[in-house]
Motif scaffolding. Structure first.
Motif, PDB file in Angstrom:
ATOM      1  N   THR A 541       0.845  -1.189   0.000  1.00 44.44           N
ATOM      2  CA  THR A 541       0.000   0.000   0.000  1.00 44.44           C
ATOM      3  C   THR A 541       0.881   1.239   0.000  1.00 44.44           C
ATOM      4  O   THR A 541       1.685   1.429   0.926  1.00 44.44           O
ATOM      5  CB  THR A 541      -0.922   0.031   1.231  1.00 44.44           C
ATOM      6  N   ASN A 590      -2.964   4.734  -1.180  1.00 49.16           N
ATOM      7  CA  ASN A 590      -3.865   4.217  -0.139  1.00 49.16           C
ATOM      8  C   ASN A 590      -4.784   3.100  -0.623  1.00 49.16           C
ATOM      9  O   ASN A 590      -5.828   2.848  -0.039  1.00 49.16           O
ATOM     10  CB  ASN A 590      -4.690   5.355   0.467  1.00 49.16           C
ATOM     11  N   ARG A 591      -4.402   2.422  -1.690  1.00 50.63           N
ATOM     12  CA  ARG A 591      -5.084   1.216  -2.119  1.00 50.63           C
ATOM     13  C   ARG A 591      -4.112   0.057  -1.998  1.00 50.63           C
ATOM     14  O   ARG A 591      -2.929   0.204  -2.302  1.00 50.63           O
ATOM     15  CB  ARG A 591      -5.551   1.330  -3.572  1.00 50.63           C
ATOM     16  N   THR A 592      -4.575  -1.080  -1.510  1.00 53.12           N
ATOM     17  CA  THR A 592      -3.706  -2.234  -1.324  1.00 53.12           C
ATOM     18  C   THR A 592      -3.657  -3.069  -2.592  1.00 53.12           C
ATOM     19  O   THR A 592      -4.687  -3.434  -3.153  1.00 53.12           O
ATOM     20  CB  THR A 592      -4.193  -3.098  -0.150  1.00 53.12           C
ATOM     21  N   TYR A 593      -2.446  -3.376  -3.047  1.00 51.89           N
ATOM     22  CA  TYR A 593      -2.205  -4.221  -4.212  1.00 51.89           C
ATOM     23  C   TYR A 593      -1.514  -5.502  -3.764  1.00 51.89           C
ATOM     24  O   TYR A 593      -0.672  -5.479  -2.864  1.00 51.89           O
ATOM     25  CB  TYR A 593      -1.313  -3.516  -5.229  1.00 51.89           C
ATOM     26  N   ASP A 609      -2.391  -8.333  -8.400  1.00 54.36           N
ATOM     27  CA  ASP A 609      -3.785  -8.510  -7.986  1.00 54.36           C
ATOM     28  C   ASP A 609      -4.381  -9.829  -8.454  1.00 54.36           C
ATOM     29  O   ASP A 609      -5.472  -9.875  -9.044  1.00 54.36           O
ATOM     30  CB  ASP A 609      -4.634  -7.335  -8.475  1.00 54.36           C
ATOM     31  N   HIS A 660     -13.606  -2.397  -4.340  1.00 53.10           N
ATOM     32  CA  HIS A 660     -14.530  -1.269  -4.335  1.00 53.10           C
ATOM     33  C   HIS A 660     -15.143  -1.222  -2.937  1.00 53.10           C
ATOM     34  O   HIS A 660     -16.139  -1.882  -2.651  1.00 53.10           O
ATOM     35  CB  HIS A 660     -15.619  -1.424  -5.398  1.00 53.10           C
ATOM     36  N   THR A 663     -11.006  -2.949   2.720  1.00 53.21           N
ATOM     37  CA  THR A 663      -9.588  -3.278   2.522  1.00 53.21           C
ATOM     38  C   THR A 663      -9.474  -4.760   2.228  1.00 53.21           C
ATOM     39  O   THR A 663     -10.010  -5.584   2.979  1.00 53.21           O
ATOM     40  CB  THR A 663      -8.761  -2.918   3.766  1.00 53.21           C
ATOM     41  N   TYR A 681     -14.731  -7.076  -3.694  1.00 53.20           N
ATOM     42  CA  TYR A 681     -13.478  -7.364  -4.399  1.00 53.20           C
ATOM     43  C   TYR A 681     -13.896  -8.054  -5.686  1.00 53.20           C
ATOM     44  O   TYR A 681     -14.413  -9.179  -5.654  1.00 53.20           O
ATOM     45  CB  TYR A 681     -12.584  -8.247  -3.543  1.00 53.20           C
TER      46      TYR A 681
END
Length: 801
Positions: A541, A590-593, A609, A660, A663, A681
């Protein structure tokens, strides 16, 4: 926990703590399900004044009673009463720490918190259900089953080695007491002779005492008897010990919070004390002790609460763990306490003296400066002329000292407590920590626990071994300097990589989401694990950082390969001085990959992903093997779930997935989602008519489900498991159909959805008949995904046919 009729010294200590400056955080409050477990601790090096270096204290906040001490799945677990949001008692949580050896402790996230687990989460005990007698086991790990609550007992359990806990039957009280009677502090022990569990808990039914219950499955309990005693107040413990080490002469010990105890017999129903009055196990600052269950060597290990230790960010600590024994004495069987042998792992310097005469003008310890240490000394007092002798601890050149330990030869007392010589000898052992002093003597029959604010300044670290008014023979003395026990484990980073980890640039801190790195340039965090060909994956992140990624085949300074997510819009494989390959795509802050790297000789593939196809497929032979770790560049980023191997989300072939709401991370057990409302997800795989199935569980919270015929925002159909007790088929704004059935937190369910035009059928656990058979024509086709609603959830083994 807050208690009625607490001893005066505890009330004064609590009052002092309540007047202390609170931590710079929110007021004490219950937690929320969707972000459980929380890790509300500011970083620390554990080097503050008065912070014990080999005594456990919470990273911050208030701690009191030890709870649920167990050895489970290869490590010791220390749970404790805890207010993580202030320096005084308030809003009890269960804190959690783990250790491989009872010496090196690592703070873990909160184990149980009000608002997530029901009930009053006051003191209690725990066991490890190695035989799965409860039937609560859902995975490969032995369940940890703990007991708490007041005015009745509730069961909570963990199938992930104490990381998260579920309430059995939503916190149903499994043991009750008559109306209007107060009870608390359940403790459970295995009765090997009768192959069943025994529970004791304190209540004021007819006065102070414990009620004894038995069970074969840890869930259903039968009242056996009651043992009443005025001295028996709070936090009881009942356990067997072999007398003089003889397993065929086993006796049972019943203890109270104030460390009073009686020895007796237990016939599986009734405890009967040998004598009429209790003995005192420990003098000083020591309360609410509890013993570990399921220890690997079969020893009975005890830890207690020391209330008097306090610093700027924490209040309270635990006594150093001891092995308990039971020995015959002229006065009857008595408890012995011996510090666990693992303390020797901290030794850095030793010194020995033997056969000396101690005079008023001598000090064998002259010249030694020490902060934390272990001293054992034996004196021959049979011809002593000294009126007293002992140690000045943290002594200064002006003659003052922070603490003095004195043996009075005339009164035959050590530290003011009676201690008769044995064969003309007096032997004492002192454990000196920055905020603690523990004294052991007489083969462990004598024990003192004290909190002392030792001054760790260089000119206050002297030790004086003194003799007053005459001489005494020093048979032997051993001094061992000790190192700190802190900083050897990972608090929040979940990984199968071996430690110790080390930073090579940047600052790396524990946060609820994993390990957070901050660096002005490149910063690396590297494990001790090395490898060549491997599958290496983790969650990345970008917070404020320009870039962050997975580092592999690296040297100790981070020199190696890194697969990087760069916020300028690129996925990049690089090594120092060379960008090997890039792939353009948007990278959001701030998005987790989830990043996966596969190496096969010089071939390196990078996936994003959970996509089936690599976004980078390159060759480079510069580094054949090396360490695994993580990287951050120019800012702050968080990494989590750094693992090697093929564990992770096992799912149908898709190009990629995207969140969407909520987390979403990938653990070796599968996809983990946390969302305060609806979170989805969603894959890029679409379908019209199909069979879609997978394994779903709600760790804690409300609901999870399979989403299908959906848009990229998750808007479509979802077949939901709701812990309120229903299976539901819904679309935004409309519940299409429901079916009532129990849905238990922590249990994994297999959900199957079959669509045939507008007809939608939902099956549970491979049942032959659908629980839901409905029609709805709103969405004819769309993408597949997973949903979480006000919950922590896990999804795995997602297939489409």
């Amino acid at each position: 926990m807050r208690r009625k009729n607490r001893p005066v010294w505890m009330l004064l200590a609590a009052l002092a703590a309540s007047l202390a400056v609170f931590l710079p955080s929110t007021p004490a409050a219950a937690g929320t399900v969707w972000d459980y477990p929380e890790f509300p601790y500011a970083p620390t090096t554990y080097s503050e004044p008065y912070r014990g270096q080999f005594h456990f204290s919470s990273q911050s906040g208030w701690m009191n009673d030890p709870n649920g001490l167990v050895y489970a799945n290869g490590e010791y677990h220390f749970f404790y009463q805890h207010n993580p949001h202030g320096l005084a008692w308030d809003t009890m949580h269960w804190g959690h720490a783990t250790s491989p050896d009872l010496v090196h402790w690592t703070q873990k996230p909160i184990a149980m918190e009000p608002g997530v687990q029901p009930g009053t989460l006051f003191s209690g005990g725990g066991v490890v259900d190695t035989a799965n007698s409860s039937g609560l086991k859902t995975g490969s790990l032995d369940p940890i089953v703990v007991y708490s609550n007041t005015d009745g007992v509730s069961v909570y359990y963990s199938n992930d080695n104490g990381r998260t806990f579920q309430a059995y039957d939503k916190g149903r009280k499994v043991v009750t007491v008559p109306s209007g009677v107060s009870s608390r502090d359940p403790k459970v022990t295995w009765d090997a002779a009768r192959h069943r569990w025994v529970m004791v808990f304190w209540s004021d039914e007819g006065g102070n005492g414990v009620s004894i219950y038995t069970s074969t499955n840890l869930l259903d309990w039968t009242f056996a008897s009651r043992y009443r005693a005025d001295w028996l107040f709070e936090c009881p413990d009942l356990f067997p010990l072999p007398l003089d080490g003889h397993t065929n002469q086993q006796r049972w010990v019943l203890t109270s919070a104030s460390s009073q105890y009686v020895v007796g017999g237990f016939d599986g129903t009734t405890f009967t004390a040998d004598g009429t009055g209790p003995q005192k196990m420990v003098n000083g600052d020591f309360y609410a002790a509890e013993t570990f269950t399921n220890t690997p060597d079969g020893k009975t290990v005890q830890m207690g609460w020391q209330n008097g230790n306090q610093g700027s960010t924490w209040t309270g600590d635990a006594s150093f763990p001891v092995d308990l024994g039971l020995v015959s004495t002229p006065d009857g069987p008595r408890i012995t306490r011996t510090p666990v042998a693992g303390l020797s792992s901290l030794a850095s310097q030793t010194q020995h003296w033997a056969g000396r005469t101690l005079t008023p003008n001598s000090n064998p310890f002259s010249g030694i400066k020490a902060d934390i240490y272990d001293i054992t000394a034996q004196f021959d007092v049979s011809h002593a002329t000294a009126g007293s002798f002992g140690f000045d601890l943290h002594a200064r050149s002006d003659g003052s000292a922070d603490r003095t330990v004195v043996y009075d030869t005339a009164k035959q007392t050590l530290d003011g407590i009676p201690l008769k010589p044995r064969g003309g000898k007096v032997t004492m052992r002192l454990l000196v920590d920055r905020g603690q002093l523990e004294i052991y003597a007489d083969g462990g029959l004598f024990s003192v626990a004290d909190n002392v604010n030792f001054d760790s300044a260089a000119d206050s670290q002297g030790i004086r071994l003194f003799s007053n008014g005459g001489n005494v023979k020093l048979d032997s003395a051993d001094f061992t300097r000790l190192n700190t026990s802190w900083g050897t484990g990972q608090s929040t980073l979940d990984s199968d990589l071996a430690g110790p980890w080390h930073a090579a640039g940047g600052v790396w801190s524990d946060v609820a989401g994993g390990k957070q790195g901050s660096a002005g340039g490149n910063g690396f965090y590297l494990s001790a694990s090395s490898g060549a060909d491997a599958v290496y994956q983790g969650d990345i992140t970008l917070n404020t950082a320009q870039a962050a990624g997975l580092t592999f085949h690296a040297a100790a300074d981070g020199t190696g390969y890194t697969a990087t997510l760069d916020s300028t819009g690129v996925l990049k494989l690089w090594r120092p001085g060379q960008d090997i390959a890039t792939h353009a795509l948007p990278i959001a802050k701030n998005r987790t990959y989830h990043v996966t790297v596969r190496t096969d000789g010089p071939r390196i593939r990078v996936y994003l992903d959970n996509g089936a196809d690599p976004l980078i497929d390159a060759t480079d032979s510069t580094y054949a093997s090396g360490r695994f770790g993580a990287n951050v560049f120019n800012g702050q980023a968080t990494v989590q779930n750094l693992n090697t191997g093929d564990g992770g989300l096992h799912a149908f072939t898709a190009g990629s997935w995207a969140p969407h709401g909520g987390t979403w991370t990938v653990t070796p057990a599968g996809l983990h989602g946390s969302s305060s409302g609806d979170g989805f997800y969603v894959s890029d795989r679409s379908g019209t008519d199909f069979t879609y199935q997978g394994d779903l569980s709600v760790t804690n919270g409300t609901a999870t489900g399979l989403t299908f015929r959906a848009g990229t925002d998750g808007a479509g159909y979802t077949a939901t498991l709701d812990t309120s007790g229903i299976v539901k088929l819904w679309r935004p704004g409309h519940d299409i159909a429901t079916h009532a059935t129990p849905i238990v937190e922590g249990r994994t369910y297999h959900v199957t959805v079959r669509t045939d035009g507008p007809r939608i059928r939902v099956y549970l656990d491979n049942g032959a008949d659908p629980l839901i058979d409905a029609t709805d024509s709103t969405y004819a086709s769309g993408t597949f995904g997973v949903n979480a609603y006000n919950a922590d959830v896990v999804a795995q083994n997602l297939t489409i046919s």
